[in-house]
Design a protein around this motif. Structure first.
Motif, PDB file in Angstrom:
ATOM      1  N   PHE A  40     -13.154 -30.781  35.030  1.00  0.00           N
ATOM      2  CA  PHE A  40     -12.472 -30.203  36.187  1.00  0.00           C
ATOM      3  C   PHE A  40     -13.542 -29.608  37.099  1.00  0.00           C
ATOM      4  N   ASP A  41     -13.772 -30.240  38.232  1.00  0.00           N
ATOM      5  CA  ASP A  41     -14.774 -29.743  39.173  1.00  0.00           C
ATOM      6  C   ASP A  41     -14.075 -28.794  40.138  1.00  0.00           C
ATOM      7  N   GLU A  42     -14.287 -27.510  39.915  1.00  0.00           N
ATOM      8  CA  GLU A  42     -13.573 -26.478  40.679  1.00  0.00           C
ATOM      9  C   GLU A  42     -14.519 -25.709  41.596  1.00  0.00           C
ATOM     10  N   ALA A  43     -15.265 -26.441  42.405  1.00  0.00           N
ATOM     11  CA  ALA A  43     -16.257 -25.821  43.298  1.00  0.00           C
ATOM     12  C   ALA A  43     -15.611 -24.873  44.318  1.00  0.00           C
ATOM     13  N   TYR A  44     -14.323 -25.106  44.603  1.00  0.00           N
ATOM     14  CA  TYR A  44     -13.640 -24.300  45.636  1.00  0.00           C
ATOM     15  C   TYR A  44     -12.598 -23.366  45.028  1.00  0.00           C
ATOM     16  N   HIS A  45     -12.732 -23.117  43.751  1.00  0.00           N
ATOM     17  CA  HIS A  45     -11.766 -22.312  42.999  1.00  0.00           C
ATOM     18  C   HIS A  45     -11.425 -20.971  43.668  1.00  0.00           C
ATOM     19  N   GLY A  79     -27.284 -25.635  40.530  1.00  0.00           N
ATOM     20  CA  GLY A  79     -26.099 -26.123  41.229  1.00  0.00           C
ATOM     21  C   GLY A  79     -25.202 -26.769  40.190  1.00  0.00           C
ATOM     22  N   SER A  80     -23.894 -26.800  40.474  1.00  0.00           N
ATOM     23  CA  SER A  80     -23.025 -27.480  39.499  1.00  0.00           C
ATOM     24  C   SER A  80     -23.321 -28.978  39.484  1.00  0.00           C
ATOM     25  N   ASN A  81     -23.969 -29.461  40.544  1.00  0.00           N
ATOM     26  CA  ASN A  81     -24.404 -30.861  40.548  1.00  0.00           C
ATOM     27  C   ASN A  81     -25.297 -31.197  39.357  1.00  0.00           C
ATOM     28  N   LEU A 113     -29.821 -21.329  46.894  1.00  0.00           N
ATOM     29  CA  LEU A 113     -30.483 -20.936  45.644  1.00  0.00           C
ATOM     30  C   LEU A 113     -30.242 -21.914  44.511  1.00  0.00           C
ATOM     31  N   ARG A 114     -29.245 -22.763  44.641  1.00  0.00           N
ATOM     32  CA  ARG A 114     -28.908 -23.766  43.641  1.00  0.00           C
ATOM     33  C   ARG A 114     -28.516 -23.120  42.311  1.00  0.00           C
ATOM     34  N   ILE A 115     -27.309 -22.634  42.253  1.00  0.00           N
ATOM     35  CA  ILE A 115     -26.825 -22.134  40.956  1.00  0.00           C
ATOM     36  C   ILE A 115     -25.317 -22.360  40.809  1.00  0.00           C
ATOM     37  N   ARG A 169     -17.926 -24.731  38.074  1.00  0.00           N
ATOM     38  CA  ARG A 169     -17.800 -23.817  39.222  1.00  0.00           C
ATOM     39  C   ARG A 169     -19.189 -23.599  39.817  1.00  0.00           C
ATOM     40  N   THR A 170     -19.221 -22.954  40.985  1.00  0.00           N
ATOM     41  CA  THR A 170     -20.509 -22.840  41.668  1.00  0.00           C
ATOM     42  C   THR A 170     -20.605 -21.567  42.493  1.00  0.00           C
ATOM     43  N   PHE A 171     -21.835 -21.143  42.737  1.00  0.00           N
ATOM     44  CA  PHE A 171     -22.088 -20.041  43.666  1.00  0.00           C
ATOM     45  C   PHE A 171     -22.415 -20.552  45.063  1.00  0.00           C
ATOM     46  N   SER A 172     -22.308 -21.865  45.267  1.00  0.00           N
ATOM     47  CA  SER A 172     -22.710 -22.456  46.553  1.00  0.00           C
ATOM     48  C   SER A 172     -21.675 -22.292  47.655  1.00  0.00           C
ATOM     49  N   LYS A 173     -20.421 -22.112  47.309  1.00  0.00           N
ATOM     50  CA  LYS A 173     -19.381 -22.152  48.330  1.00  0.00           C
ATOM     51  C   LYS A 173     -18.894 -20.736  48.645  1.00  0.00           C
ATOM     52  N   ALA A 174     -17.890 -20.224  47.989  1.00  0.00           N
ATOM     53  CA  ALA A 174     -17.353 -18.907  48.355  1.00  0.00           C
ATOM     54  C   ALA A 174     -18.402 -17.796  48.203  1.00  0.00           C
TER      55      ALA A 174
HETATM   56  C1  LIG Z   1     -20.071 -28.524  46.887  1.00  0.00           C
HETATM   57  C2  LIG Z   1     -19.535 -29.169  45.670  1.00  0.00           C
HETATM   58  C3  LIG Z   1     -20.136 -28.973  44.434  1.00  0.00           C
HETATM   59  C4  LIG Z   1     -21.196 -27.932  44.273  1.00  0.00           C
HETATM   60  O1  LIG Z   1     -22.423 -28.337  44.288  1.00  0.00           O
HETATM   61  P1  LIG Z   1     -23.589 -27.346  43.880  1.00  0.00           P
HETATM   62  O2  LIG Z   1     -24.522 -28.256  43.191  1.00  0.00           O
HETATM   63  O3  LIG Z   1     -23.050 -26.289  42.963  1.00  0.00           O
HETATM   64  O4  LIG Z   1     -24.109 -26.775  45.151  1.00  0.00           O
HETATM   65  C5  LIG Z   1     -19.618 -29.575  43.314  1.00  0.00           C
HETATM   66  N1  LIG Z   1     -18.510 -30.341  43.400  1.00  0.00           N
HETATM   67  C6  LIG Z   1     -17.894 -30.528  44.569  1.00  0.00           C
HETATM   68  C7  LIG Z   1     -16.654 -31.337  44.596  1.00  0.00           C
HETATM   69  C8  LIG Z   1     -18.393 -29.970  45.728  1.00  0.00           C
HETATM   70  O5  LIG Z   1     -17.780 -30.178  46.888  1.00  0.00           O
END
Ligand SMILES: *Cc1c(COP(=O)(O)O)cnc(C)c1O
Length: 374
Positions: free
Chosen positions: A200-205, A101-103, A239-241, A228-233
Protein backbone atom coordinates in the motif's frame (compact mmCIF):
# COMPACT_ATOMS: atom_id res chain seq x y z
CA UNK A 1 32.04 6.43 -28.53
CA UNK A 2 34.07 3.60 -26.95
CA UNK A 3 33.50 0.42 -28.93
CA UNK A 4 34.70 -3.15 -29.17
CA UNK A 5 34.68 -4.61 -32.74
CA UNK A 6 32.06 -2.04 -33.75
CA UNK A 7 29.93 -2.74 -30.71
CA UNK A 8 29.28 -0.11 -28.10
CA UNK A 9 29.27 -0.76 -24.38
CA UNK A 10 25.46 -0.83 -24.61
CA UNK A 11 25.73 -4.23 -26.24
CA UNK A 12 27.25 -5.56 -23.07
CA UNK A 13 24.81 -4.00 -20.61
CA UNK A 14 21.59 -5.72 -19.57
CA UNK A 15 18.89 -5.10 -22.16
CA UNK A 16 16.27 -4.46 -19.55
CA UNK A 17 18.34 -1.51 -18.34
CA UNK A 18 19.25 -0.09 -21.76
CA UNK A 19 15.66 -0.28 -22.93
CA UNK A 20 14.38 1.71 -19.97
CA UNK A 21 13.14 5.23 -20.42
CA UNK A 22 14.61 7.11 -17.45
CA UNK A 23 12.18 8.64 -14.94
CA UNK A 24 11.49 12.23 -15.85
CA UNK A 25 11.06 14.37 -12.78
CA UNK A 26 9.26 17.71 -12.62
CA UNK A 27 11.39 20.41 -14.24
CA UNK A 28 13.64 22.05 -11.62
CA UNK A 29 13.18 25.76 -10.79
CA UNK A 30 16.85 26.66 -11.28
CA UNK A 31 17.01 25.01 -14.70
CA UNK A 32 13.82 26.75 -15.84
CA UNK A 33 15.05 30.12 -14.56
CA UNK A 34 18.35 29.69 -16.41
CA UNK A 35 16.67 28.73 -19.67
CA UNK A 36 14.17 31.57 -19.57
CA UNK A 37 16.52 34.18 -18.10
CA UNK A 38 14.09 34.66 -15.21
CA UNK A 39 14.59 35.18 -11.49
CA UNK A 40 14.14 31.78 -9.77
CA UNK A 41 11.97 33.50 -7.16
CA UNK A 42 9.46 34.43 -9.86
CA UNK A 43 8.90 30.83 -10.91
CA UNK A 44 5.97 28.78 -9.67
CA UNK A 45 6.71 25.05 -9.55
CA UNK A 46 3.58 23.00 -9.14
CA UNK A 47 4.98 19.89 -10.79
CA UNK A 48 6.14 17.46 -8.11
CA UNK A 49 3.52 17.49 -5.34
CA UNK A 50 5.86 19.25 -2.95
CA UNK A 51 4.66 21.11 0.14
CA UNK A 52 4.12 24.78 -0.84
CA UNK A 53 4.53 25.83 2.82
CA UNK A 54 8.03 24.36 2.99
CA UNK A 55 9.50 22.19 5.73
CA UNK A 56 8.12 22.38 9.27
CA UNK A 57 9.76 25.08 11.45
CA UNK A 58 10.73 22.36 13.95
CA UNK A 59 12.40 20.40 11.16
CA UNK A 60 14.40 23.47 10.14
CA UNK A 61 15.73 23.77 13.69
CA UNK A 62 16.71 20.11 13.68
CA UNK A 63 18.47 20.50 10.33
CA UNK A 64 20.52 23.43 11.61
CA UNK A 65 21.34 21.55 14.80
CA UNK A 66 22.54 18.52 12.88
CA UNK A 67 25.15 20.40 10.83
CA UNK A 68 28.00 20.16 13.33
CA UNK A 69 27.71 16.38 13.60
CA UNK A 70 28.15 15.73 9.89
CA UNK A 71 31.60 14.12 10.32
CA UNK A 72 29.83 11.21 12.07
CA UNK A 73 28.09 8.40 10.17
CA UNK A 74 24.31 8.36 10.58
CA UNK A 75 22.53 5.92 12.87
CA UNK A 76 22.29 3.06 10.38
CA UNK A 77 19.58 1.40 12.45
CA UNK A 78 17.52 4.60 12.58
CA UNK A 79 16.70 3.92 16.22
CA UNK A 80 14.99 7.15 17.28
CA UNK A 81 12.95 7.69 14.15
CA UNK A 82 11.84 4.07 13.87
CA UNK A 83 10.87 4.04 17.54
CA UNK A 84 8.82 7.21 17.09
CA UNK A 85 7.11 5.90 13.95
CA UNK A 86 6.30 2.60 15.64
CA UNK A 87 4.76 4.41 18.64
CA UNK A 88 2.79 6.80 16.45
CA UNK A 89 1.27 3.91 14.50
CA UNK A 90 0.79 1.50 17.39
CA UNK A 91 3.36 -0.93 15.95
CA UNK A 92 6.71 -2.33 17.06
CA UNK A 93 10.23 -1.25 16.12
CA UNK A 94 10.57 -4.43 14.00
CA UNK A 95 7.68 -3.27 11.83
CA UNK A 96 9.52 -0.18 10.59
CA UNK A 97 12.09 0.27 7.82
CA UNK A 98 13.48 3.63 6.72
CA UNK A 99 14.25 4.47 3.11
CA UNK A 100 16.03 7.12 1.08
CA UNK A 101 12.60 8.31 0.11
CA UNK A 102 9.85 5.71 -0.01
CA UNK A 103 11.06 5.17 -3.58
CA UNK A 104 14.05 3.34 -2.16
CA UNK A 105 11.74 0.94 -0.37
CA UNK A 106 10.00 0.23 -3.67
CA UNK A 107 13.43 -0.66 -5.03
CA UNK A 108 14.26 -2.84 -2.01
CA UNK A 109 10.99 -4.72 -2.51
CA UNK A 110 11.90 -5.36 -6.14
CA UNK A 111 15.44 -6.39 -5.18
CA UNK A 112 14.05 -8.85 -2.69
CA UNK A 113 11.17 -10.38 -4.62
CA UNK A 114 11.57 -9.88 -8.37
CA UNK A 115 13.50 -11.74 -11.04
CA UNK A 116 12.80 -12.79 -14.62
CA UNK A 117 10.33 -15.42 -13.47
CA UNK A 118 8.39 -13.09 -11.19
CA UNK A 119 5.64 -10.54 -11.81
CA UNK A 120 4.60 -7.22 -10.32
CA UNK A 121 0.95 -6.13 -10.63
CA UNK A 122 -0.12 -2.48 -10.68
CA UNK A 123 -2.96 -0.36 -12.04
CA UNK A 124 -2.83 1.11 -15.54
CA UNK A 125 -2.44 4.71 -14.38
CA UNK A 126 -0.44 3.91 -11.26
CA UNK A 127 2.71 5.72 -10.14
CA UNK A 128 5.22 5.09 -12.93
CA UNK A 129 8.10 4.06 -10.67
CA UNK A 130 6.57 0.58 -10.18
CA UNK A 131 6.90 -0.12 -13.87
CA UNK A 132 10.42 1.29 -14.04
CA UNK A 133 11.51 -0.88 -11.14
CA UNK A 134 9.86 -4.05 -12.42
CA UNK A 135 11.62 -3.51 -15.74
CA UNK A 136 14.92 -2.79 -14.03
CA UNK A 137 14.78 -6.16 -12.31
CA UNK A 138 13.87 -7.97 -15.52
CA UNK A 139 10.47 -8.97 -14.13
CA UNK A 140 7.09 -9.18 -15.77
CA UNK A 141 5.02 -5.99 -15.32
CA UNK A 142 1.29 -6.67 -15.28
CA UNK A 143 -0.91 -3.63 -15.78
CA UNK A 144 -4.57 -3.87 -14.78
CA UNK A 145 -7.14 -1.41 -16.28
CA UNK A 146 -8.49 1.22 -13.87
CA UNK A 147 -11.88 2.39 -15.16
CA UNK A 148 -12.51 6.06 -14.31
CA UNK A 149 -8.94 6.21 -12.98
CA UNK A 150 -9.80 4.18 -9.87
CA UNK A 151 -7.83 1.00 -9.04
CA UNK A 152 -10.00 -2.04 -9.76
CA UNK A 153 -9.04 -4.30 -6.88
CA UNK A 154 -11.27 -7.17 -8.00
CA UNK A 155 -9.50 -7.22 -11.36
CA UNK A 156 -6.12 -6.87 -9.66
CA UNK A 157 -6.84 -9.85 -7.41
CA UNK A 158 -7.97 -11.81 -10.46
CA UNK A 159 -4.66 -11.00 -12.19
CA UNK A 160 -2.63 -12.79 -9.49
CA UNK A 161 -0.84 -15.92 -10.72
CA UNK A 162 1.78 -18.26 -9.28
CA UNK A 163 4.48 -15.93 -10.54
CA UNK A 164 3.07 -12.78 -8.85
CA UNK A 165 5.33 -11.55 -6.06
CA UNK A 166 4.42 -7.87 -5.61
CA UNK A 167 1.10 -6.07 -5.98
CA UNK A 168 1.06 -2.28 -5.64
CA UNK A 169 -1.94 -0.26 -4.53
CA UNK A 170 -1.19 3.47 -4.57
CA UNK A 171 -3.77 4.91 -2.24
CA UNK A 172 -4.41 7.65 -3.10
CA UNK A 173 -2.80 7.12 -6.46
CA UNK A 174 -0.48 9.54 -8.20
CA UNK A 175 -1.19 11.03 -10.79
CA UNK A 176 -4.94 10.40 -10.55
CA UNK A 177 -5.61 11.45 -6.94
CA UNK A 178 -8.22 8.72 -6.53
CA UNK A 179 -8.61 6.33 -3.60
CA UNK A 180 -10.07 2.91 -2.86
CA UNK A 181 -12.02 2.56 0.38
CA UNK A 182 -11.50 0.19 3.29
CA UNK A 183 -14.38 -2.11 2.41
CA UNK A 184 -12.96 -2.66 -1.07
CA UNK A 185 -9.53 -3.28 0.40
CA UNK A 186 -10.95 -5.78 2.91
CA UNK A 187 -12.67 -7.72 0.12
CA UNK A 188 -9.42 -7.72 -1.83
CA UNK A 189 -7.30 -8.85 1.14
CA UNK A 190 -9.64 -11.79 1.71
CA UNK A 191 -8.74 -13.06 -1.76
CA UNK A 192 -5.05 -12.39 -2.15
CA UNK A 193 -2.79 -15.44 -1.57
CA UNK A 194 0.20 -15.53 0.78
CA UNK A 195 2.90 -15.73 -1.88
CA UNK A 196 2.13 -12.12 -2.84
CA UNK A 197 3.40 -9.09 -0.92
CA UNK A 198 0.73 -6.38 -1.03
CA UNK A 199 2.23 -2.89 -1.03
CA UNK A 200 0.00 0.00 0.00
CA UNK A 201 1.78 3.13 -1.21
CA UNK A 202 0.33 5.84 1.01
CA UNK A 203 2.55 8.81 0.12
CA UNK A 204 -0.42 11.18 0.53
CA UNK A 205 -1.85 9.61 3.67
CA UNK A 206 -1.68 12.78 5.78
CA UNK A 207 -4.03 14.62 3.41
CA UNK A 208 -6.88 12.14 3.91
CA UNK A 209 -9.78 12.82 6.20
CA UNK A 210 -11.08 9.25 6.17
CA UNK A 211 -8.05 7.05 5.54
CA UNK A 212 -8.70 3.32 5.17
CA UNK A 213 -6.97 1.30 7.90
CA UNK A 214 -4.33 -0.83 6.20
CA UNK A 215 -2.09 -1.14 9.26
CA UNK A 216 -4.46 -3.73 10.69
CA UNK A 217 -3.07 -6.14 8.09
CA UNK A 218 0.45 -5.35 9.27
CA UNK A 219 -0.61 -6.10 12.87
CA UNK A 220 -2.22 -9.35 11.72
CA UNK A 221 1.13 -10.37 10.26
CA UNK A 222 -0.09 -10.55 6.67
CA UNK A 223 2.47 -10.18 3.88
CA UNK A 224 1.84 -6.48 3.63
CA UNK A 225 3.86 -3.28 3.71
CA UNK A 226 2.52 0.26 3.93
CA UNK A 227 4.78 2.95 2.42
CA UNK A 228 4.73 6.50 3.72
CA UNK A 229 7.00 9.47 3.19
CA UNK A 230 8.21 12.79 4.55
CA UNK A 231 8.36 14.19 1.01
CA UNK A 232 4.79 15.38 0.67
CA UNK A 233 2.77 16.69 3.65
CA UNK A 234 5.93 17.00 5.78
CA UNK A 235 7.74 19.05 3.17
CA UNK A 236 11.10 17.24 3.23
CA UNK A 237 11.31 16.02 -0.36
CA UNK A 238 14.87 17.35 -0.73
CA UNK A 239 16.17 15.28 2.19
CA UNK A 240 14.96 11.94 0.80
CA UNK A 241 13.34 10.12 3.67
CA UNK A 242 10.41 7.75 3.72
CA UNK A 243 9.46 4.59 5.57
CA UNK A 244 7.69 1.29 5.35
CA UNK A 245 5.40 -0.23 7.99
CA UNK A 246 5.31 -3.95 7.38
CA UNK A 247 5.00 -7.28 9.04
CA UNK A 248 8.35 -8.32 10.60
CA UNK A 249 8.93 -11.10 8.05
CA UNK A 250 8.68 -8.64 5.14
CA UNK A 251 10.66 -5.89 6.89
CA UNK A 252 13.47 -8.33 7.86
CA UNK A 253 14.02 -9.23 4.24
CA UNK A 254 14.16 -5.59 3.17
CA UNK A 255 16.61 -4.73 5.96
CA UNK A 256 19.06 -7.19 4.39
CA UNK A 257 18.72 -5.61 0.96
CA UNK A 258 19.46 -2.02 1.98
CA UNK A 259 22.77 -0.20 2.28
CA UNK A 260 24.06 0.16 5.86
CA UNK A 261 23.56 3.94 5.91
CA UNK A 262 20.73 4.33 3.45
CA UNK A 263 19.14 7.31 5.19
CA UNK A 264 21.26 10.25 6.26
CA UNK A 265 21.45 11.79 9.72
CA UNK A 266 20.04 15.21 8.75
CA UNK A 267 17.01 13.53 7.21
CA UNK A 268 16.44 11.27 10.22
CA UNK A 269 16.57 14.18 12.65
CA UNK A 270 14.42 16.46 10.52
CA UNK A 271 11.84 13.72 10.06
CA UNK A 272 11.73 13.04 13.79
CA UNK A 273 11.19 16.73 14.53
CA UNK A 274 8.52 16.98 11.82
CA UNK A 275 6.42 14.37 13.56
CA UNK A 276 6.03 16.74 16.50
CA UNK A 277 5.16 19.77 14.39
CA UNK A 278 1.46 19.07 14.26
CA UNK A 279 0.60 22.70 13.52
CA UNK A 280 2.58 22.62 10.31
CA UNK A 281 0.92 19.47 9.02
CA UNK A 282 -2.49 20.88 9.91
CA UNK A 283 -1.74 24.13 8.10
CA UNK A 284 -0.53 22.12 5.10
CA UNK A 285 -3.66 20.00 4.96
CA UNK A 286 -5.92 23.04 5.35
CA UNK A 287 -4.13 24.96 2.59
CA UNK A 288 -4.42 21.91 0.38
CA UNK A 289 -8.15 21.46 0.89
CA UNK A 290 -8.75 25.11 -0.05
CA UNK A 291 -6.54 24.80 -3.12
CA UNK A 292 -8.28 21.65 -4.33
CA UNK A 293 -11.68 23.29 -3.98
CA UNK A 294 -10.40 26.38 -5.81
CA UNK A 295 -9.29 24.33 -8.81
CA UNK A 296 -12.39 22.16 -8.90
CA UNK A 297 -14.68 25.19 -9.02
CA UNK A 298 -12.50 26.84 -11.66
CA UNK A 299 -12.33 23.75 -13.87
CA UNK A 300 -16.10 23.37 -13.68
CA UNK A 301 -16.56 26.98 -14.73
CA UNK A 302 -14.09 26.52 -17.57
CA UNK A 303 -15.79 23.31 -18.67
CA UNK A 304 -12.60 21.29 -18.24
CA UNK A 305 -12.71 17.59 -17.42
CA UNK A 306 -10.78 16.79 -14.22
CA UNK A 307 -10.42 13.89 -11.81
CA UNK A 308 -11.72 14.72 -8.30
CA UNK A 309 -8.69 14.32 -6.04
CA UNK A 310 -8.10 13.56 -2.36
CA UNK A 311 -4.36 14.23 -2.62
CA UNK A 312 -2.28 17.41 -3.09
CA UNK A 313 -2.56 17.60 -6.88
CA UNK A 314 -5.21 17.46 -9.54
CA UNK A 315 -5.29 15.90 -12.98
CA UNK A 316 -7.00 18.02 -15.63
CA UNK A 317 -7.73 17.45 -19.31
CA UNK A 318 -6.39 20.46 -21.23
CA UNK A 319 -6.65 18.75 -24.65
CA UNK A 320 -2.93 18.95 -25.28
CA UNK A 321 -0.73 18.36 -22.24
CA UNK A 322 2.66 18.89 -23.90
CA UNK A 323 1.55 22.17 -25.49
CA UNK A 324 0.01 23.56 -22.31
CA UNK A 325 3.05 22.49 -20.28
CA UNK A 326 5.43 24.23 -22.73
CA UNK A 327 3.37 27.41 -22.98
CA UNK A 328 2.91 27.71 -19.22
CA UNK A 329 6.62 27.08 -18.75
CA UNK A 330 7.42 30.09 -20.93
CA UNK A 331 5.51 32.17 -18.40
CA UNK A 332 7.37 30.67 -15.46
CA UNK A 333 4.76 28.18 -14.26
CA UNK A 334 5.89 24.55 -14.16
CA UNK A 335 3.14 21.90 -14.31
CA UNK A 336 3.55 18.25 -15.25
CA UNK A 337 2.64 16.91 -18.68
CA UNK A 338 1.19 13.40 -18.52
CA UNK A 339 2.26 11.77 -21.79
CA UNK A 340 4.48 9.43 -19.77
CA UNK A 341 1.28 8.11 -18.18
CA UNK A 342 -0.34 7.63 -21.59
CA UNK A 343 -2.51 10.68 -20.89
CA UNK A 344 -1.25 13.09 -23.59
CA UNK A 345 -4.28 15.41 -23.21
CA UNK A 346 -3.76 15.96 -19.50
CA UNK A 347 -1.57 17.89 -17.09
CA UNK A 348 -1.16 17.35 -13.36
CA UNK A 349 -1.08 20.43 -11.17
CA UNK A 350 0.18 20.32 -7.59
CA UNK A 351 -1.70 22.44 -5.08
CA UNK A 352 0.32 25.53 -4.17
CA UNK A 353 -0.20 28.50 -1.90
CA UNK A 354 -3.23 30.66 -2.64
CA UNK A 355 -1.00 33.05 -4.57
CA UNK A 356 0.60 30.26 -6.59
CA UNK A 357 -2.78 28.74 -7.41
CA UNK A 358 -4.09 32.13 -8.62
CA UNK A 359 -1.05 32.65 -10.81
CA UNK A 360 -1.15 29.10 -12.18
CA UNK A 361 -4.82 29.31 -13.03
CA UNK A 362 -4.56 32.70 -14.74
CA UNK A 363 -1.61 31.52 -16.83
CA UNK A 364 -3.52 28.33 -17.71
CA UNK A 365 -6.56 30.38 -18.76
CA UNK A 366 -4.39 32.61 -20.92
CA UNK A 367 -2.75 29.64 -22.63
CA UNK A 368 -6.06 27.91 -23.28
CA UNK A 369 -7.76 31.00 -24.67
CA UNK A 370 -4.90 31.77 -27.07
CA UNK A 371 -4.97 28.12 -28.06
CA UNK A 372 -8.65 28.65 -28.78
CA UNK A 373 -10.10 25.75 -26.85
CA UNK A 374 -11.76 27.61 -23.97
C1 LIG B 1 5.73 11.14 -4.25
C2 LIG B 1 5.41 9.70 -4.19
C3 LIG B 1 6.20 8.82 -3.47
C4 LIG B 1 7.27 9.34 -2.56
O1 LIG B 1 8.48 9.33 -3.02
P1 LIG B 1 9.69 9.63 -2.04
O2 LIG B 1 10.73 8.73 -2.58
O3 LIG B 1 9.31 9.28 -0.64
O4 LIG B 1 9.99 11.08 -2.20
C5 LIG B 1 5.88 7.48 -3.42
N1 LIG B 1 4.78 7.02 -4.04
C6 LIG B 1 3.98 7.85 -4.72
C7 LIG B 1 2.75 7.30 -5.35
C8 LIG B 1 4.28 9.19 -4.83
O5 LIG B 1 3.48 10.00 -5.52
Amino acid sequence: MASVCGMTIENFANNFVCDLVAYEPGKPIEETARELGLDPASIVKVASNENPLGPAPMALDAIRGAAEQMHIYPDGGGYKLRTALAAKNDLNFENVILGNGSNEIIELLCHSFLNKNAALIAAEHAFVVYKLMATLFGANYVEVPDPNFVHDLDAMAAAVTDETRLLFIANPNNPTGTIVDEETIDRFMAKVPDHVVVVFDEAYHEFLTNAPDTLKYVREGRNVIVLRTFSKAYGLAGLRIGYGLGSPQVVNILQKARQPFNTNEVAQRAALASLDDVDHVNATVENNAKGLAFYEVAFQEMGLEYVPSVANFILVNVRGGDYVFAEMLKQGVIVRAMRGYKLPDWVRISIGTEKENDRCLSVLKGVLSSKGSV
